[in-house]
Design an enzyme around this catalytic site. Structure first.
Site, mmCIF file in Angstrom:
data_model
loop_
_atom_site.group_PDB
_atom_site.id
_atom_site.type_symbol
_atom_site.label_atom_id
_atom_site.label_comp_id
_atom_site.label_asym_id
_atom_site.label_seq_id
_atom_site.Cartn_x
_atom_site.Cartn_y
_atom_site.Cartn_z
ATOM 1 N N ARG A 127 0.808 -1.236 0.000
ATOM 2 C CA ARG A 127 0.000 0.000 0.000
ATOM 3 C C ARG A 127 0.834 1.275 0.000
ATOM 4 O O ARG A 127 0.364 2.348 0.370
ATOM 5 C CB ARG A 127 -0.991 -0.004 1.169
ATOM 6 C CG ARG A 127 -1.969 -1.173 1.127
ATOM 7 C CD ARG A 127 -3.051 -1.032 2.187
ATOM 8 N NE ARG A 127 -3.989 -2.159 2.104
ATOM 9 C CZ ARG A 127 -3.857 -3.302 2.765
ATOM 10 N NH1 ARG A 127 -2.822 -3.469 3.577
ATOM 11 N NH2 ARG A 127 -4.738 -4.256 2.641
ATOM 12 N N LYS A 149 2.984 11.173 -11.314
ATOM 13 C CA LYS A 149 2.020 10.412 -12.113
ATOM 14 C C LYS A 149 2.662 9.091 -12.517
ATOM 15 O O LYS A 149 3.704 9.070 -13.159
ATOM 16 C CB LYS A 149 1.595 11.205 -13.356
ATOM 17 C CG LYS A 149 0.661 12.351 -13.038
ATOM 18 C CD LYS A 149 0.439 13.267 -14.212
ATOM 19 C CE LYS A 149 -0.384 12.634 -15.311
ATOM 20 N NZ LYS A 149 -0.735 13.638 -16.352
ATOM 21 N N GLU A 191 9.162 17.496 -25.311
ATOM 22 C CA GLU A 191 8.611 17.875 -24.005
ATOM 23 C C GLU A 191 9.254 19.155 -23.480
ATOM 24 O O GLU A 191 8.628 19.912 -22.746
ATOM 25 C CB GLU A 191 8.780 16.730 -23.000
ATOM 26 C CG GLU A 191 7.991 15.474 -23.330
ATOM 27 C CD GLU A 191 6.503 15.582 -23.009
ATOM 28 O OE1 GLU A 191 6.028 16.682 -22.637
ATOM 29 O OE2 GLU A 191 5.803 14.558 -23.143
ATOM 30 N N LYS A 233 7.362 22.842 -14.540
ATOM 31 C CA LYS A 233 6.524 21.724 -14.112
ATOM 32 C C LYS A 233 6.344 21.737 -12.597
ATOM 33 O O LYS A 233 5.249 21.453 -12.093
ATOM 34 C CB LYS A 233 7.096 20.385 -14.565
ATOM 35 C CG LYS A 233 6.171 19.229 -14.209
ATOM 36 C CD LYS A 233 6.388 17.993 -15.032
ATOM 37 C CE LYS A 233 5.298 16.970 -14.742
ATOM 38 N NZ LYS A 233 5.464 15.718 -15.512
ATOM 39 N N GLU A 243 -4.089 17.022 -10.915
ATOM 40 C CA GLU A 243 -4.651 17.344 -12.222
ATOM 41 C C GLU A 243 -6.146 17.665 -12.155
ATOM 42 O O GLU A 243 -6.946 17.207 -12.969
ATOM 43 C CB GLU A 243 -4.398 16.194 -13.210
ATOM 44 C CG GLU A 243 -4.319 16.645 -14.667
ATOM 45 C CD GLU A 243 -3.794 15.555 -15.574
ATOM 46 O OE1 GLU A 243 -2.686 15.721 -16.102
ATOM 47 O OE2 GLU A 243 -4.483 14.539 -15.757
ATOM 48 N N ARG A 247 -2.963 21.616 -13.937
ATOM 49 C CA ARG A 247 -1.949 20.658 -14.386
ATOM 50 C C ARG A 247 -2.269 20.085 -15.760
ATOM 51 O O ARG A 247 -1.376 19.584 -16.451
ATOM 52 C CB ARG A 247 -1.810 19.534 -13.347
ATOM 53 C CG ARG A 247 -0.672 18.579 -13.668
ATOM 54 C CD ARG A 247 -0.341 17.649 -12.526
ATOM 55 N NE ARG A 247 0.707 16.722 -12.926
ATOM 56 C CZ ARG A 247 1.311 15.866 -12.111
ATOM 57 N NH1 ARG A 247 0.981 15.824 -10.829
ATOM 58 N NH2 ARG A 247 2.249 15.055 -12.555
ATOM 59 N N ASN A 251 -0.393 18.721 -20.690
ATOM 60 C CA ASN A 251 -0.735 17.749 -21.724
ATOM 61 C C ASN A 251 -0.938 18.388 -23.093
ATOM 62 O O ASN A 251 -1.597 17.804 -23.965
ATOM 63 C CB ASN A 251 -1.997 16.975 -21.323
ATOM 64 C CG ASN A 251 -1.730 16.034 -20.164
ATOM 65 O OD1 ASN A 251 -0.720 15.347 -20.127
ATOM 66 N ND2 ASN A 251 -2.620 16.028 -19.192
ATOM 67 N N HIS A 254 -0.809 16.263 -26.154
ATOM 68 C CA HIS A 254 -0.843 14.865 -25.719
ATOM 69 C C HIS A 254 -2.131 14.142 -26.088
ATOM 70 O O HIS A 254 -2.123 12.922 -26.243
ATOM 71 C CB HIS A 254 -0.610 14.772 -24.210
ATOM 72 C CG HIS A 254 0.811 15.005 -23.807
ATOM 73 N ND1 HIS A 254 1.490 16.174 -24.091
ATOM 74 C CD2 HIS A 254 1.687 14.215 -23.130
ATOM 75 C CE1 HIS A 254 2.725 16.080 -23.609
ATOM 76 N NE2 HIS A 254 2.864 14.912 -23.023
ATOM 77 N N HIS A 258 -1.356 10.867 -27.790
ATOM 78 C CA HIS A 258 -1.712 9.550 -27.267
ATOM 79 C C HIS A 258 -2.531 8.757 -28.286
ATOM 80 O O HIS A 258 -2.404 7.524 -28.371
ATOM 81 C CB HIS A 258 -2.487 9.687 -25.959
ATOM 82 C CG HIS A 258 -1.628 10.095 -24.798
ATOM 83 N ND1 HIS A 258 -2.154 10.467 -23.576
ATOM 84 C CD2 HIS A 258 -0.285 10.193 -24.661
ATOM 85 C CE1 HIS A 258 -1.164 10.762 -22.747
ATOM 86 N NE2 HIS A 258 -0.027 10.612 -23.389
ATOM 87 N N HIS A 271 6.995 8.465 -27.856
ATOM 88 C CA HIS A 271 6.064 9.380 -27.211
ATOM 89 C C HIS A 271 6.328 10.834 -27.623
ATOM 90 O O HIS A 271 5.403 11.572 -27.982
ATOM 91 C CB HIS A 271 6.160 9.233 -25.692
ATOM 92 C CG HIS A 271 5.338 10.219 -24.928
ATOM 93 N ND1 HIS A 271 3.963 10.178 -24.895
ATOM 94 C CD2 HIS A 271 5.706 11.300 -24.171
ATOM 95 C CE1 HIS A 271 3.506 11.182 -24.158
ATOM 96 N NE2 HIS A 271 4.545 11.874 -23.708
#
Length: 374
Positions: A127, A149, A191, A233, A243, A247, A251, A254, A258, A271
């Site tokens: 956990r 993330k 990026e 960032k 997010e 935030r 993206n 993206h 994606h 990517h």
């Protein structure tokens, strides 16, 4: 907040009791500072891949040995195609087989795939256990290693299974970038370039002036580019860790990117390459929506991406225009910014300021029809 000691830069992520530093530099100065900040623990597990481990694994293991009673490692196959449940289990297998307890520390040594998977494993094991990012690609140093993330891919969507789990330390060794293949290095520059249009046009201007130095991998240029990217960032993540709003601007490009990655098959497009083409589409979408983005800026962005040896033309995902548009929509509807059936995109209100806006399917289809040559 950032600071500098000789050739070592430090950027802090301010998240209360989950705050942590990003160290950016090279050589002994970097690693002396890093070792002083290694999390305490009973054991360490280094997670790496078949490409990176032979280059940097033994040295990291040697640095960790004085700090932990036991240091083990697990080596995964390289590539986005292996960012899945099957290979995540190999990390859990290594932890359980070596009797790792709640005070174990995971070290992610590699690019974004290794970092995302190691972070997700750390979030899940018992956990939640501590982990450290040691990113060895430019893309990971300026983006995926920072912000907590973590995720794996699902056949129906990229990064759809994961958790927010912050590292305790990020160590960006610029020396590791010398080993990157040209295509991987360019993918990281996508990026870096992203941060200009969304937040800092002065940085965009700097990138235009210094792209030859970056392409030559000059240390001073790299240190500034990585540091400024991490500063931007850090500010965004500190304001919106999970997010909920701001935030999402990270993206930019993206949602389209994606869709390209998933539609072409994971690993067919890097990517960063997909994000580069996605930024061109997102800029064109901004213009189509009537936002304050003119043809001059769109041309500057394309030129900078091309200087970085990045694609500016998105690929077709089907043989005819109607099917291609529908394929893009199908993949983009899996995007995490979507709410119900509403498609939401990061667009530019103006160069240097990004926003998230709902866009109807007809507008997106018209854009794709005009922008993608079949």
């Amino acid at each position: 907040m950032s600071s500098s000691i000789a050739s070592l830069n430090r950027v802090d992520i301010a998240l209360g009791d989950r705050s942590y530093p990003i160290l950016i530099g090279q050589g002994q100065a970097l690693w002396q500072q890093a070792e002083a900040l290694f999390p305490a623990g009973t054991s360490a597990l280094i997670v790496s891949n078949e490409t990176v481990w032979p280059l940097f694994g033994p040295a990291l293991r040697e640095r960790l040995a004085p700090h932990y009673a036991k240091v083990e490692h697990v080596v995964l196959p390289d590539g986005e195609a292996h960012k899945d449940w099957l290979h995540l289990q190999r990390i859990f297998d290594a932890l359980l087989q070596n009797g790792a307890d709640r005070r174990c520390v995971l070290y992610a040594l590699g690019g974004g795939v290794v970092g995302d998977m190691t972070g997700f494993a750390a979030a899940c094991y018992m956990r939640g256990v501590a982990f450290v990012q040691v990113p060895t690609t430019l893309l990971a140093q300026v983006d995926s290693s920072v912000g907590g993330k973590t995720a794996i891919n699902h056949p129906l969507g990229k990064n759809m299974i994961g958790a927010f789990h912050q590292p305790q330390l990020v160590v960006c060794d610029l020396d590791s970038l010398a080993s990157l293949p040209a295509a991987e290095f360019s993918a990281g520059l996508a990026e870096v370039i992203k941060y200009g249009p969304i937040d800092d046009m002065a940085f965009f201007d700097w990138l235009e002036a210094h792209m030859p130095a970056l392409m030559a991998r000059e240390a001073d240029a790299l240190r500034h580019a990585v540091t400024r990217s991490c500063e931007i960032k850090a500010a965004v993540v500190s304001a919106d860790e999970k997010e909920a709003g701001l935030r999402e601007i990270l993206n930019f490009g993206h949602t389209f990117g994606h869709a390209i990655e998933a539609g072409m098959g994971y690993g067919a497009w890097l990517h960063g390459h997909a994000v580069a083409a996605g930024m061109v589409l997102a800029t064109a979408l901004s213009q189509r929506l009537g936002l304050a983005v003119d043809a001059d800026f769109a041309a500057r962005l394309r030129a900078l991406l091309q200087q970085a040896k990045l694609p500016v033309q998105a690929p077709a995902l089907a043989a005819d225009a109607a099917a291609n548009g529908q394929r893009y929509l199908e993949w983009m509807r899996v995007d995490k910014k979507a709410q119900g059936n509403a498609m939401r995109f990061v667009v530019l209100e103006r160069p240097g300021k990004a926003i998230t806006q709902k866009v109807d399917d007809a507008t997106v289809l018209a854009l794709l029809g005009d922008a993608i040559a079949l």
